[in-house]
Structures are given as structure tokens and as C-alpha cells.
Write a protein that holds these residues in place. Structure first.
Motif, PDB file in Angstrom:
ATOM      1  N   GLY A   1      -0.261   8.977  44.867  1.00 20.38           N
ATOM      2  CA  GLY A   1       0.344   8.251  45.972  1.00 20.38           C
ATOM      3  C   GLY A   1      -0.181   6.839  46.123  1.00 20.38           C
ATOM      4  O   GLY A   1       0.555   5.921  46.442  1.00 20.38           O
ATOM      5  N   SER A   2      -1.461   6.629  45.857  1.00 21.74           N
ATOM      6  CA  SER A   2      -2.024   5.295  46.026  1.00 21.74           C
ATOM      7  C   SER A   2      -1.592   4.332  44.917  1.00 21.74           C
ATOM      8  O   SER A   2      -1.771   3.131  45.046  1.00 21.74           O
ATOM      9  CB  SER A   2      -3.557   5.367  46.090  1.00 21.74           C
ATOM     10  N   HIS A   3      -1.006   4.842  43.851  1.00 18.37           N
ATOM     11  CA  HIS A   3      -0.551   3.992  42.746  1.00 18.37           C
ATOM     12  C   HIS A   3       0.973   4.012  42.606  1.00 18.37           C
ATOM     13  O   HIS A   3       1.501   3.801  41.526  1.00 18.37           O
ATOM     14  CB  HIS A   3      -1.212   4.427  41.437  1.00 18.37           C
ATOM     15  N   TRP A   4       1.654   4.252  43.705  1.00 20.06           N
ATOM     16  CA  TRP A   4       3.113   4.308  43.692  1.00 20.06           C
ATOM     17  C   TRP A   4       3.726   3.004  43.210  1.00 20.06           C
ATOM     18  O   TRP A   4       4.781   2.986  42.592  1.00 20.06           O
ATOM     19  CB  TRP A   4       3.641   4.652  45.090  1.00 20.06           C
TER      20      TRP A   4
ATOM     21  N   TYR B   1      17.422   5.013  34.363  1.00 20.36           N
ATOM     22  CA  TYR B   1      15.991   5.256  34.164  1.00 20.36           C
ATOM     23  C   TYR B   1      15.178   4.554  35.252  1.00 20.36           C
ATOM     24  O   TYR B   1      14.285   5.136  35.853  1.00 20.36           O
ATOM     25  CB  TYR B   1      15.585   4.765  32.774  1.00 20.36           C
ATOM     26  N   GLY B   2      15.493   3.290  35.525  1.00 18.95           N
ATOM     27  CA  GLY B   2      14.786   2.543  36.559  1.00 18.95           C
ATOM     28  C   GLY B   2      14.967   3.149  37.937  1.00 18.95           C
ATOM     29  O   GLY B   2      14.021   3.213  38.732  1.00 18.95           O
ATOM     30  N   ALA B   3      16.174   3.615  38.233  1.00 22.54           N
ATOM     31  CA  ALA B   3      16.426   4.249  39.528  1.00 22.54           C
ATOM     32  C   ALA B   3      15.584   5.515  39.683  1.00 22.54           C
ATOM     33  O   ALA B   3      15.040   5.778  40.758  1.00 22.54           O
ATOM     34  CB  ALA B   3      17.914   4.573  39.678  1.00 22.54           C
ATOM     35  N   SER B   4      15.458   6.290  38.602  1.00 27.25           N
ATOM     36  CA  SER B   4      14.636   7.500  38.692  1.00 27.25           C
ATOM     37  C   SER B   4      13.161   7.136  38.900  1.00 27.25           C
ATOM     38  O   SER B   4      12.456   7.811  39.652  1.00 27.25           O
ATOM     39  CB  SER B   4      14.819   8.397  37.461  1.00 27.25           C
TER      40      SER B   4
ATOM     41  N   ALA C   1       8.547   6.483  42.700  1.00 22.51           N
ATOM     42  CA  ALA C   1       7.604   5.601  43.384  1.00 22.51           C
ATOM     43  C   ALA C   1       7.640   5.830  44.887  1.00 22.51           C
ATOM     44  O   ALA C   1       6.591   5.930  45.534  1.00 22.51           O
ATOM     45  CB  ALA C   1       7.924   4.140  43.065  1.00 22.51           C
ATOM     46  N   PHE C   2       8.828   5.949  45.446  1.00 23.03           N
ATOM     47  CA  PHE C   2       8.921   6.130  46.884  1.00 23.03           C
ATOM     48  C   PHE C   2       8.503   7.532  47.320  1.00 23.03           C
ATOM     49  O   PHE C   2       7.962   7.721  48.399  1.00 23.03           O
ATOM     50  CB  PHE C   2      10.308   5.738  47.389  1.00 23.03           C
TER      51      PHE C   2
END
Length: 192
Positions: A9-12, A165-168, A173-174
Motif C-alpha cells: 500500500g505504501s508503494h502504490w 494494461y495501463g488501466a489494470s 495502484a488505487f
């Protein structure tokens, strides 16, 4: 288990940067479909290098646990090598570029699937990470089986792949960011 979630989580933001780069690369490939092969090679090289650097940063800083960390470092190095190869030989043919991109997609996808399975075995059931790996492998295989007849088709195919791919990666990340926020909220609630 909670420590792994807090670390991820800290590296999202690492996943978010990779996702934004992939989406931008995909949009540029679709918006300017008649770009020259040289520009496509340069864009792919830049994307692969940036993605590889952030894979390594994420692995080194603890965004991946245990054995998956080693796989992500290897995948990051391979991505950087693919980007450098694209920059060293910018005059490669469309077929060679197609083969390079297909190989990159398959290798990175396999490493992401391995990392997702290792995370699953560690108790983290994030199916989107597995999905991004599977999409990458399928894309690479399709490029090997049905090579695009022209730069236009190749550009659109690469653009669509990069956006999906970027959307996934942005979704991941979120999700990781919300895990961090829940962890932070939970720890302050226990402290009060």
C-alpha cells in the motif's frame, strides 16, 4: 499478512506511474497512427525503460513480497534491456519490432503471473494483477501468431494493449492506496 499489505500500500504510486506511462503510450499510438517506425521504436524503448525502472524500484522498496520481488527485479531488468535494444537499433524492420514487442509482452506477462500466484499463496487475492499478466501474454502470443500487415494495424494494436494494461495497473495502484489508507486508519483507531 498485514505487514505485506502495508508495504504494498505504501508503494502504490509505483504502480500508478507505470499505469500512467502505459496509458499515455497507448493513447499516443492511437491518436497518431501514422507515426514513423523510428518514432514507434523510440516510444516503445522509453516505455519499456521507464516501466522496467519502476518495476525494479517497486521490488527493491518492498512493493512485492518474498520470491515475487526477485521475479519483478528480473522482469524490470529485461524491460530495460528491451528498451535499450530498441534504442540501439532504431532502424529495425516492422517485423523485428513486432517480434521484440511480442517477446516483451509474453515475458513480462509470465513474470506478472508468477508474482500474482506467489502473492495469492501468501494470502493476497488480487485478481487484477493476475489479469494484467494474462492480458500481456495473450497480446504477445497474438502478435507472434498473426503479425500485423502494416504499421497502422500494429500501432493500433499496441495502443489498445497499452491502454488496457495501463488501466489494470492504475486499478491496482488505487486498490493498494486504499489498502494503505485502511491500514493507516486502522492503526490510528487502535492507538486512540
Amino acid at each position: 499478512m498485514q505487514e505485506v499489505r502495508d508495504e504494498v500500500g505504501s508503494h502504490w504510486w509505483v504502480l500508478a506511474v507505470r499505469g500512467v506511462c502505459a496509458v499515455l503510450f497507448g493513447v499516443l499510438a492511437i491518436v497518431w497512427p501514422l507515426i514513423t517506425l523510428l518514432v514507434l521504436v523510440i516510444l516503445f524503448g522509453a516505455y519499456a525503460i521507464v516501466s522496467g525502472v519502476f518495476m525494479i524500484i517497486g521490488a527493491v522498496r518492498g512493493a512485492h513480497s518474498g520470491g515475487s520481488r526477485n521475479w519483478m527485479i528480473i522482469a524490470g531488468v529485461l524491460a530495460i534491456v528491451a528498451g535499450i535494444i530498441a534504442w540501439i537499433w532504431p532502424g529495425i524492420t516492422a517485423f523485428a519490432l513486432l517480434t521484440l514487442i511480442a517477446a516483451y509482452a509474453v515475458v513480462i506477462g509470465i513474470f506478472e503471473i508468477i508474482a500474482a500466484v506467489k502473492r495469492r499463496l501468501a494470502g493476497d487475492a488480487d485478481w487484477m494483477y493476475l489479469l494484467s499478466g494474462v492480458v500481456s501474454v495473450i497480446f504477445g502470443i497474438l502478435l507472434f501468431v498473426w503479425p500485423a500487415p502494416g504499421a497502422l494495424a500494429l500501432t493500433w494494436l499496441i495502443g489498445v494493449f497499452a491502454i488496457v494494461y495501463g488501466a489494470s495497473l492504475l486499478y491496482l495502484a488505487f486498490r493498494a492506496r486504499s489498502m494503505e489508507q485502511r491500514g493507516t486508519t486502522g492503526s490510528t483507531a487502535h492507538a486512540v
